[in-house]
Design a protein around this motif. Structure first.
Motif, PDB file in Angstrom:
ATOM      1  N   UNK A 106     -17.121  -5.540   2.068  1.00  0.00           N
ATOM      2  CA  UNK A 106     -18.080  -4.814   2.681  1.00  0.00           C
ATOM      3  C   UNK A 106     -17.809  -3.405   2.649  1.00  0.00           C
ATOM      4  N   UNK A 107     -16.763  -2.853   2.304  1.00  0.00           N
ATOM      5  CA  UNK A 107     -16.224  -1.434   2.300  1.00  0.00           C
ATOM      6  C   UNK A 107     -15.196  -1.295   1.320  1.00  0.00           C
ATOM      7  N   UNK A 108     -14.848  -0.176   0.708  1.00  0.00           N
ATOM      8  CA  UNK A 108     -13.720   0.071  -0.042  1.00  0.00           C
ATOM      9  C   UNK A 108     -12.937   1.354   0.426  1.00  0.00           C
ATOM     10  N   UNK A 109     -11.878   1.290  -0.337  1.00  0.00           N
ATOM     11  CA  UNK A 109     -10.847   2.520  -0.032  1.00  0.00           C
ATOM     12  C   UNK A 109     -10.274   3.273  -1.037  1.00  0.00           C
ATOM     13  N   UNK A 110     -10.455   4.275  -1.311  1.00  0.00           N
ATOM     14  CA  UNK A 110      -9.645   4.955  -2.606  1.00  0.00           C
ATOM     15  C   UNK A 110      -8.343   5.235  -2.242  1.00  0.00           C
ATOM     16  N   UNK A 111      -7.344   4.330  -2.436  1.00  0.00           N
ATOM     17  CA  UNK A 111      -5.786   4.557  -2.136  1.00  0.00           C
ATOM     18  C   UNK A 111      -4.863   3.987  -3.058  1.00  0.00           C
ATOM     19  N   UNK A 112      -3.933   5.004  -3.227  1.00  0.00           N
ATOM     20  CA  UNK A 112      -2.930   4.575  -4.174  1.00  0.00           C
ATOM     21  C   UNK A 112      -1.728   5.169  -4.081  1.00  0.00           C
ATOM     22  N   UNK A 113      -0.565   4.733  -4.645  1.00  0.00           N
ATOM     23  CA  UNK A 113       0.623   5.390  -4.512  1.00  0.00           C
ATOM     24  C   UNK A 113       1.637   5.310  -5.798  1.00  0.00           C
ATOM     25  N   UNK A 114       2.769   6.084  -5.824  1.00  0.00           N
ATOM     26  CA  UNK A 114       3.374   6.408  -7.075  1.00  0.00           C
ATOM     27  C   UNK A 114       3.946   4.903  -7.702  1.00  0.00           C
ATOM     28  N   UNK A 115       4.086   4.113  -6.754  1.00  0.00           N
ATOM     29  CA  UNK A 115       4.554   2.810  -7.413  1.00  0.00           C
ATOM     30  C   UNK A 115       3.522   1.775  -7.655  1.00  0.00           C
ATOM     31  N   UNK A 116       2.180   2.173  -7.358  1.00  0.00           N
ATOM     32  CA  UNK A 116       1.085   1.253  -7.796  1.00  0.00           C
ATOM     33  C   UNK A 116       1.035   1.070  -9.506  1.00  0.00           C
ATOM     34  N   UNK A 117       0.764  -0.320  -9.513  1.00  0.00           N
ATOM     35  CA  UNK A 117       0.274  -0.259 -10.965  1.00  0.00           C
ATOM     36  C   UNK A 117      -1.188  -1.639 -10.740  1.00  0.00           C
ATOM     37  N   UNK A 118      -2.064  -1.077 -10.339  1.00  0.00           N
ATOM     38  CA  UNK A 118      -3.311  -1.618 -10.149  1.00  0.00           C
ATOM     39  C   UNK A 118      -4.298  -0.891  -9.746  1.00  0.00           C
ATOM     40  N   UNK A 119      -5.559  -1.105  -9.601  1.00  0.00           N
ATOM     41  CA  UNK A 119      -6.784  -0.332  -9.331  1.00  0.00           C
ATOM     42  C   UNK A 119      -6.560   0.382  -8.199  1.00  0.00           C
ATOM     43  N   UNK A 120      -6.999   1.981  -8.018  1.00  0.00           N
ATOM     44  CA  UNK A 120      -6.794   2.531  -6.773  1.00  0.00           C
ATOM     45  C   UNK A 120      -8.115   2.327  -5.918  1.00  0.00           C
ATOM     46  N   UNK A 121      -9.234   1.282  -6.333  1.00  0.00           N
ATOM     47  CA  UNK A 121     -10.142   1.072  -5.436  1.00  0.00           C
ATOM     48  C   UNK A 121      -9.771  -0.102  -4.877  1.00  0.00           C
ATOM     49  N   UNK A 122      -9.559  -0.397  -3.282  1.00  0.00           N
ATOM     50  CA  UNK A 122      -9.202  -1.262  -2.675  1.00  0.00           C
ATOM     51  C   UNK A 122     -10.213  -1.864  -1.737  1.00  0.00           C
ATOM     52  N   UNK A 123      -9.961  -3.113  -1.354  1.00  0.00           N
ATOM     53  CA  UNK A 123     -10.895  -3.989  -0.418  1.00  0.00           C
ATOM     54  C   UNK A 123     -10.392  -3.476   0.966  1.00  0.00           C
ATOM     55  N   UNK A 124     -11.458  -2.768   1.840  1.00  0.00           N
ATOM     56  CA  UNK A 124     -10.754  -2.417   2.997  1.00  0.00           C
ATOM     57  C   UNK A 124     -10.675  -3.454   3.810  1.00  0.00           C
ATOM     58  N   UNK A 125     -11.065  -4.666   3.706  1.00  0.00           N
ATOM     59  CA  UNK A 125     -10.743  -6.044   4.389  1.00  0.00           C
ATOM     60  C   UNK A 125      -9.189  -6.236   4.424  1.00  0.00           C
ATOM     61  N   UNK A 126      -8.466  -6.061   3.218  1.00  0.00           N
ATOM     62  CA  UNK A 126      -7.211  -6.632   2.983  1.00  0.00           C
ATOM     63  C   UNK A 126      -6.065  -5.662   2.347  1.00  0.00           C
ATOM     64  N   UNK A 127      -6.789  -4.420   1.925  1.00  0.00           N
ATOM     65  CA  UNK A 127      -6.373  -3.413   1.111  1.00  0.00           C
ATOM     66  C   UNK A 127      -5.758  -3.983  -0.460  1.00  0.00           C
ATOM     67  N   UNK A 128      -6.372  -5.215  -0.853  1.00  0.00           N
ATOM     68  CA  UNK A 128      -6.035  -5.694  -2.081  1.00  0.00           C
ATOM     69  C   UNK A 128      -6.810  -4.951  -3.163  1.00  0.00           C
ATOM     70  N   UNK A 129      -6.489  -4.512  -4.307  1.00  0.00           N
ATOM     71  CA  UNK A 129      -7.194  -4.075  -5.424  1.00  0.00           C
ATOM     72  C   UNK A 129      -8.333  -4.795  -5.819  1.00  0.00           C
ATOM     73  N   UNK A 130      -9.326  -4.158  -6.454  1.00  0.00           N
ATOM     74  CA  UNK A 130     -10.464  -4.561  -6.887  1.00  0.00           C
ATOM     75  C   UNK A 130     -10.690  -4.301  -8.189  1.00  0.00           C
ATOM     76  N   UNK A 131     -10.578  -5.134  -9.377  1.00  0.00           N
ATOM     77  CA  UNK A 131     -10.938  -4.716 -10.732  1.00  0.00           C
ATOM     78  C   UNK A 131     -11.936  -3.652 -11.244  1.00  0.00           C
ATOM     79  N   UNK A 132     -11.538  -2.659 -11.578  1.00  0.00           N
ATOM     80  CA  UNK A 132     -12.531  -1.449 -11.838  1.00  0.00           C
ATOM     81  C   UNK A 132     -13.584  -2.136 -12.723  1.00  0.00           C
TER      82      UNK A 132
END
Length: 258
Positions: A106-132
């Motif tokens: 229902x909402x997204x967050x643009x969130x990333x860190x140096x150790x991430x190997x995933x999409x920087x767009x996350x589901x605000x419900x669980x902070x899990x990445x969404x495929x770009x």
């Protein structure tokens, strides 16, 4: 995420230079559309073919319906270089990668860190990445601008996380200051992504250090100056949320109890 193997069979005269260039351009197009994760893909020569291993966000990420026009053009360059269209084999779930959200967004967050190997767009419900590749890009035909922003963010985050830090303040200021070039670019991307996908997209503003830990928990929103402190931290990470400015942030890490 899933570990996959792409095999490029040689079907005409070629050489390593032409084949390498065509394969690299195809992989870059997949990276910038979010069909594959990461930037380095070990590729081996196997007598009559080239074999590459990579990580994909979903098992159907490389279906032709999901790749960009840019990737389809790069496919034609594979043929021009004497290679067949790649054959895909999904080897299984990648146990070393973060996994995509299974919740409706229902909402997204643009969130990333140096150790991430995933999409920087996350589901605000669980902070899990969404495929770009499943989302409309901020501008243009793919997500290249967003991926390049992520690369810069991660590079600066890694610099300021090191024990023997070089340019620590310069890196940290770029991450923390609302109006740094990095954060201006990120906030613009979040705004455009929200418009294109018709979903709220928040921008996660990093906070590592503070000039005054006594007042850190009561700091106002840097965008509008209003109170944005949450009663309960969101996702156990974000202590602040401003719906007006579409910002999320945290109490500076150095001010939090050990």
């Amino acid at each position: 995420m899933y570990l996959a193997e792409l095999t490029y069979k040689v079907i005409a005269d070629t050489d390593f230079s032409r084949a390498e260039k065509a394969i690299r351009q195809f992989h870059e197009a997949l990276i910038f559309n979010g069909n594959v994760i990461g930037r380095e893909f070990p590729t081996a020569w196997q007598q009559d073919s080239f074999c590459c291993r990579l990580v994909i966000p979903t098992t159907d990420a490389l279906q032709r319906a999901n790749i960009s026009p840019r990737a389809r053009q790069a496919e034609q360059q594979l043929v021009a270089a004497g290679l067949a269209y790649p054959q895909l084999k999904v080897l299984g779930m990648d146990i070393m990668s973060q996994h995509n959200s299974n919740s409706m967004a229902d909402a997204l967050v643009l969130f990333t860190t140096f150790s991430d190997m995933c999409s920087p767009l996350r589901n605000l419900a669980d902070l899990a990445p969404l495929p770009l590749y499943q989302l409309q890009p901020a501008a243009g035909q793919d997500h290249e601008t967003l991926i390049r922003w992520q690369i810069q963010f991660q590079a600066l985050d890694e610099i300021q996380q090191q024990e023997q830090r070089v340019l620590r303040k310069a890196a940290e200021n770029s991450l923390q200051q609302l109006n740094s070039s990095l954060n201006q670019q990120g906030r613009k991307l979040a705004k455009n992504l929200a418009r294109q996908n018709k979903l709220p997209v928040y921008y996660a503003l990093y906070s590592g250090s503070s000039k005054n830990c006594t007042t850190e928990a009561d700091k106002p929103c840097p965008g509008c100056g209003e109170n944005w402190r949450l009663t309960t931290p969101l996702l156990e990470i974000f202590d602040f949320k401003c719906d007006r400015c579409s910002l999320l942030s945290n109490i500076a890490w150095e001010c939090q109890p050990p």
